[in-house]
Scaffold this active site. Structure first.
Site, short mmCIF file in Angstrom:
data_model
loop_
_atom_site.label_atom_id
_atom_site.label_comp_id
_atom_site.label_asym_id
_atom_site.label_seq_id
_atom_site.Cartn_x
_atom_site.Cartn_y
_atom_site.Cartn_z
N PRO A 88 13.77 -1.11 28.72
CA PRO A 88 12.52 -1.25 29.48
C PRO A 88 12.27 -2.70 29.92
O PRO A 88 11.45 -2.94 30.81
CB PRO A 88 11.45 -0.81 28.49
CG PRO A 88 12.14 -0.25 27.31
CD PRO A 88 13.57 -0.66 27.35
N GLU A 115 14.55 0.65 17.84
CA GLU A 115 13.59 -0.22 18.53
C GLU A 115 14.25 -1.08 19.60
O GLU A 115 13.58 -1.68 20.43
CB GLU A 115 12.88 -1.14 17.53
CG GLU A 115 11.98 -0.43 16.54
CD GLU A 115 10.89 0.40 17.22
OE1 GLU A 115 10.14 -0.18 18.02
OE2 GLU A 115 10.80 1.60 16.94
N ARG A 153 26.20 9.98 43.76
CA ARG A 153 25.89 10.68 45.01
C ARG A 153 25.97 9.77 46.24
O ARG A 153 25.94 10.25 47.37
CB ARG A 153 24.54 11.42 44.93
CG ARG A 153 23.35 10.54 44.75
CD ARG A 153 22.11 11.37 44.49
NE ARG A 153 21.73 12.17 45.65
CZ ARG A 153 21.33 11.68 46.80
NH1 ARG A 153 21.25 10.37 46.99
NH2 ARG A 153 20.99 12.48 47.81
N ASP A 168 19.16 9.96 53.30
CA ASP A 168 18.24 10.07 52.17
C ASP A 168 16.94 9.33 52.35
O ASP A 168 16.87 8.38 53.10
CB ASP A 168 18.84 9.35 50.94
CG ASP A 168 19.74 10.24 50.19
OD1 ASP A 168 19.72 11.43 50.46
OD2 ASP A 168 20.46 9.71 49.33
C1 4H3 Z 1 15.54 2.40 28.88
C2 4H3 Z 1 15.84 2.51 27.53
C3 4H3 Z 1 13.30 2.99 28.40
C4 4H3 Z 1 14.26 2.64 29.31
C5 4H3 Z 1 14.83 2.86 26.66
C6 4H3 Z 1 13.90 2.53 30.76
C7 4H3 Z 1 15.67 2.83 23.08
C8 4H3 Z 1 16.35 1.11 24.53
C9 4H3 Z 1 15.24 1.51 22.51
C10 4H3 Z 1 16.09 2.56 24.50
C11 4H3 Z 1 16.18 0.59 23.13
C12 4H3 Z 1 13.80 1.20 22.76
N1 4H3 Z 1 13.59 3.10 27.12
N2 4H3 Z 1 12.63 2.40 31.10
N3 4H3 Z 1 14.99 2.97 25.32
O1 4H3 Z 1 14.79 2.53 31.58
O2 4H3 Z 1 17.41 0.61 22.45
O3 4H3 Z 1 13.52 0.23 23.68
#
Ligand code: 4H3
Length: 255
Positions: A88, A115, A153, A168
Site C-alpha cells: 500500500p 504486517e 492483456r 480500451d
Molecule cells: C498491496 C499489498 C494492499 C496492497 C497489501 C495494495 C500484506 C503487503 C501486508 C500486503 C504487506 C500488509 N495490501 N493496495 N498487503 O496494492 O505484506 O501491508
C-alpha cells in the site's frame, strides 16, 4: 513474457492461471507464470517466514532472509526481470505503468503477508514498489495477479481484435464509449439509433462524443490531464454553446 510470483501461498495462483484469457496466453506460450514458495528459503527446521517487529507492536513482519533467498532464486531464473513489491506504500498502478511493465521480458512479483516485509528488502532487491490503491489487503497475491492480468492483456495478439487494447478505456486518456449488444430493446430501453445505422463515420463520431461525456461526468481528473485534439475541442465547445443557450433561454424567458 515471464512472471514469477513469490508467495507463501503459491496455490492461490492456480485458479487465476486456469481460466479465460490468462489461460489461453499461457497455452499459446505468450506468457509464462510460475511461483516460488518463500517458505522454501526459510532457514530453520520449522520453515518460519515471519518474526516479531523490532520496537514492539502488534502483528508479525516477514523475515528478510527467506525473502532475499526467494528473490535471488527468481533473478537467477530471469536475470533481466524487474522486481515489484506489492505494498500500500507504493506508487499507484495505472494504465501507463502497465504499458511500461509490458516492455520488460519478465516481472518478479513479491507478495508479502502479515504486517509487511522487513524494510531492508526494499533497498537493493526491489525495483518498483506498487500499490493498487489506498486500501490494505491481507496479502500481496491478489495485487500481483492484478498486475499480471493488466499487463498480459496489453501484449499484442492476446485480445480478440487487432486493436482491442488500443481502444480500451484509458489508452487514449478517456473512458471507453458505452457498449450495447442485442436485443435492440431491453426492458423498454432502446439501443442508440446511430449504432444500428451502419454509418461507420457517424458511429465513430458518436463513440468519441460519448467517450468524452462519460469521462467528463465520471472522471474529470482524466479529462483535465489529457491533451485534446481538434475534434475533441470542437465537441467540448459545442456543449458549451448548448449549455449557454439553455442558461440564456431560462434567464431571458422565465427570469
Ligand atoms: C498491496 C499489498 C494492499 C496492497 C497489501 C495494495 C500484506 C503487503 C501486508 C500486503 C504487506 C500488509 N495490501 N493496495 N498487503 O496494492 O505484506 O501491508
Amino acid at each position: 513474457m515471464n512472471f514469477i510470483a513469490l508467495t507463501i501461498f503459491p496455490e492461490m495462483f492456480n485458479l487465476f492461471t486456469c481460466h479465460g484469457i490468462i489461460r489461453k496466453a499461457i497455452e499459446e506460450k505468450k506468457i509464462f507464470v510460475s511461483t516460488i514458495n518463500i517458505r522454501d528459503f526459510a532457514q530453520d527446521k520449522h520453515r518460519v517466514t515471519d518474526d516479531r517487529p523490532y520496537g514492539g507492536g502488534c502483528g508479525m513482519v516477514m523475515k528478510p532472509e527467506p525473502l532475499a533467498g526467494a528473490i535471488r532464486a527468481a533473478k537467477k531464473e530471469l536475470p533481466s526481470a524487474k522486481t515489484i513489491l506489492l505494498t500500500p506504500a507504493g506508487r499507484v498502478f495505472d494504465h501507463k505503468l502497465a504499458n511500461e511493465f509490458k516492455s520488460y521480458s519478465g516481472l518478479i512479483l513479491v507478495c508479502g503477508r502479515y504486517e509487511g516485509v522487513d524494510e531492508r528488502i526494499c533497498h537493493d532487491l526491489i525495483d518498483y514498489e506498487i500499490s493498487l490503491g489506498d486500501y490494505v489487503l491481507t496479502g500481496g497475491e491478489l495485487a500481483g495477479m492484478v498486475i499480471i492480468d493488466a499487463v498480459t492483456r496489453l501484449i499484442p495478439g492476446i485480445l480478440g481484435g487487432t486493436d482491442s487494447a488500443q481502444k480500451d478505456s484509458f489508452s487514449g486518456g478517456l473512458l471507453e464509449h458505452a457498449q450495447y449488444t442485442r436485443p435492440p430493446n431491453f426492458e423498454g430501453e432502446e439501443v442508440p439509433e446511430v449504432l444500428l445505422s451502419g454509418h461507420h463515420k457517424e458511429i465513430e463520431k458518436w463513440r468519441l462524443e460519448t467517450s468524452l461525456i462519460r469521462t467528463f461526468l465520471k472522471r474529470k481528473d482524466l479529462l483535465k490531464k489529457k491533451p485534446l485534439n481538434n475534434q475533441e475541442i470542437e465537441f467540448l465547445k459545442k456543449w458549451c454553446r448548448d449549455i449557454e443557450e439553455i442558461i440564456n433561454f431560462n434567464h431571458g424567458g422565465h427570469g
